[in-house]
Every structure is written in C-alpha cells, then in structure tokens.
Design a protein around this motif. Sequence first.
Motif, PDB file in Angstrom:
ATOM      1  N   GLY A  23     -22.267  27.293 -20.881  1.00  0.00           N
ATOM      2  CA  GLY A  23     -22.321  26.842 -19.498  1.00  0.00           C
ATOM      3  C   GLY A  23     -22.927  27.891 -18.583  1.00  0.00           C
ATOM      4  O   GLY A  23     -23.726  27.577 -17.695  1.00  0.00           O
ATOM      5  N   ARG A  24     -22.566  29.162 -18.787  1.00  0.00           N
ATOM      6  CA  ARG A  24     -23.124  30.243 -17.969  1.00  0.00           C
ATOM      7  C   ARG A  24     -24.625  30.390 -18.221  1.00  0.00           C
ATOM      8  O   ARG A  24     -25.398  30.570 -17.268  1.00  0.00           O
ATOM      9  N   ARG A  25     -25.020  30.345 -19.496  1.00  0.00           N
ATOM     10  CA  ARG A  25     -26.455  30.475 -19.782  1.00  0.00           C
ATOM     11  C   ARG A  25     -27.255  29.353 -19.116  1.00  0.00           C
ATOM     12  O   ARG A  25     -28.324  29.587 -18.553  1.00  0.00           O
ATOM     13  N   LEU A  26     -26.751  28.142 -19.206  1.00  0.00           N
ATOM     14  CA  LEU A  26     -27.454  27.020 -18.591  1.00  0.00           C
ATOM     15  C   LEU A  26     -27.499  27.170 -17.071  1.00  0.00           C
ATOM     16  O   LEU A  26     -28.541  26.918 -16.443  1.00  0.00           O
ATOM     17  N   ALA A  27     -26.388  27.564 -16.466  1.00  0.00           N
ATOM     18  CA  ALA A  27     -26.354  27.741 -15.013  1.00  0.00           C
ATOM     19  C   ALA A  27     -27.342  28.813 -14.575  1.00  0.00           C
ATOM     20  O   ALA A  27     -28.054  28.654 -13.570  1.00  0.00           O
ATOM     21  N   GLU A  28     -27.389  29.911 -15.306  1.00  0.00           N
ATOM     22  CA  GLU A  28     -28.331  30.985 -14.969  1.00  0.00           C
ATOM     23  C   GLU A  28     -29.772  30.501 -15.083  1.00  0.00           C
ATOM     24  O   GLU A  28     -30.608  30.770 -14.213  1.00  0.00           O
ATOM     25  N   ARG A  29     -30.077  29.779 -16.154  1.00  0.00           N
ATOM     26  CA  ARG A  29     -31.453  29.310 -16.357  1.00  0.00           C
ATOM     27  C   ARG A  29     -31.870  28.318 -15.267  1.00  0.00           C
ATOM     28  O   ARG A  29     -32.933  28.458 -14.672  1.00  0.00           O
ATOM     29  N   PHE A  30     -31.028  27.324 -14.998  1.00  0.00           N
ATOM     30  CA  PHE A  30     -31.405  26.309 -14.019  1.00  0.00           C
ATOM     31  C   PHE A  30     -31.365  26.847 -12.593  1.00  0.00           C
ATOM     32  O   PHE A  30     -32.128  26.389 -11.732  1.00  0.00           O
ATOM     33  N   SER A  31     -30.499  27.816 -12.320  1.00  0.00           N
ATOM     34  CA  SER A  31     -30.456  28.400 -10.974  1.00  0.00           C
ATOM     35  C   SER A  31     -31.724  29.168 -10.655  1.00  0.00           C
ATOM     36  O   SER A  31     -32.135  29.250  -9.491  1.00  0.00           O
ATOM     37  N   ASN A  32     -32.341  29.732 -11.680  1.00  0.00           N
ATOM     38  CA  ASN A  32     -33.520  30.574 -11.469  1.00  0.00           C
ATOM     39  C   ASN A  32     -34.835  29.873 -11.764  1.00  0.00           C
ATOM     40  O   ASN A  32     -35.894  30.497 -11.701  1.00  0.00           O
ATOM     41  N   ASP A  33     -34.773  28.589 -12.092  1.00  0.00           N
ATOM     42  CA  ASP A  33     -35.981  27.833 -12.405  1.00  0.00           C
ATOM     43  C   ASP A  33     -36.470  27.135 -11.139  1.00  0.00           C
ATOM     44  O   ASP A  33     -35.837  26.183 -10.669  1.00  0.00           O
TER      45      ASP A  33
END
Length: 276
Positions: A23-33
């Motif tokens: 969940g953290r990895r996905l949140a980090e990726r989508f937050s910065n995309d």
Amino acid sequence: MMAQDYAGPRRESVGIIGFGAIGRRLAERFSNDREGPLLAALLVRERDVAMASAVAPGAAITTDTGSFVAARPDVVVECASPDTLKTEAPAMLAAGCDIIPLSLGAFADPVAERTLRDAALRGPGRIEIPAGALGSIGFLAAARENGLEKVTVTVGYPLERWAAMEAGRFVDLRSIRAASVFMQASARRVALSFPGHLNVVTAAAMAGLGLDETEVVLVADPDARQAWFRIDAVSDSGPVSLRVGGREAPVEEDPVDYTTFSVIRLVKRRSAPIAI
C-alpha cells in the motif's frame, strides 16, 4: 465544424485500501506520478493516518468506508487482508468502484467467493484480478479459450519463509536438506491452509481452471533466498511453462516482487492511449 482541443486521456482516480508495504509503495508511486492516475483516497487504520498523510498529502486519508467512497475513486486497490476484501468489496462495487484485489485468498472460502462474484455481477463496479508476483497470467486466460486441460502451480520458498507461514504443521522443516515437496493439493485447499499467503496460487487458478481443478505443489527449498514460482499448463494450443525466480537478496529482506508493479500496470493501462 470547428476542431475541438484534445485534452488527452482522462486521468482515473485511484483509492487504496491498506497501508502495509505494498500500500505504501503504491501510494508513493501514484502520489508522485504527474501524468498517470490521480490518487484520490486511502483507507487506513487510525495508527497509519499520520504516515499516510505524509506520503500522500493530496489524497483523502480516511478510516471509514463511507468517507473513502465519498472521495469517488474510479478504481480501488485492496491490499489489506482477505477479511477486509470480503467486508468492503460488495459496498464499493455497488457504489460503482472497480476493485483490484490483492488478498485473493478470500476467494478460497466458497461462501466468500460466491458473495464476491455475486456483488461483481450486480455491479456496476467490477473486479479485475491482478497477476501479482507472477507478473502475467494472460497466457492462462488465453489458454482457457482453447481447451485448457491441466494447470500445475509450483511454489518454492526458503525454509525461513515457510516457517513464518507456519508450514511446520505439515512438514518438519528442520530436517530438510534439499528442495522437497511437502504438499500437493488443489489451489483451494492450499489457499485455505495458508490464509493471507500464496495469493499467486489463487490468481493462477482464477485465470485458468479454477480453484478446485488447479493443482498446486509446495516446495521447501533451503537453497532459495527468495520465493520462486513455476506454472505448467497444457491446452489445445500447446504446452506452456513459466518460471519466475526470486531476487538474489537476503531472505529476511522485504521481497519487492512483481506484485506492486502488476497493479501499477493494470491501473495505468485503464486510461493509456495505447494499452499494453
């Protein structure tokens, strides 16, 4: 007739349930995309609110289903637990959210499987099964269209990982010196024996012959450092074998496998101009 300006593909909004490693990895990726999907909301436990807010400052950080759905995510990634999927999915599907579930072990319970399938049939939201750690299950779904008759999924883990999954109920792990098969059963039985684990087994089964007709072989491998998987399938289009090996990383490290990235691919391709 005047030409209209093309605004580009619509950016879908994404919601994430759970704030563990994936969940953290996905949140980090989508937050910065800045060009991909928009991160609309996270549904997390109270103890994770502060960290989730720091990782995804532009998203709604929620602790209840109502507030999460009110953020209107187009697609929801569930990466919490089988119980969470069973509990939350029907209401979200009814609200029109599509769901990409990672806790596929929920489907091993026949009652939960029927509940989830019925909710998806009613819609308007739909469930899209990710490949997870396998990276791809497309060949199984394709083979199913042309005489798929046999699927065997072999899963190998280091002894330490099996011990953490309480495989000691089935085999004396301390006595193993070479790669050894310790269980051979249907995908449903295996998934029920290891709840919360082995989601790759359920993904392969759902893509192919189903949970009751897919054979699973579990291997305790003292030489492995991370998990490895192999799928062997036979259909009228011919035999296929796929092997996915683990990274050469210490067994105690967080296994950053294909799971996170298979979800990213599914979410991004939903609005990609050329979907691959």
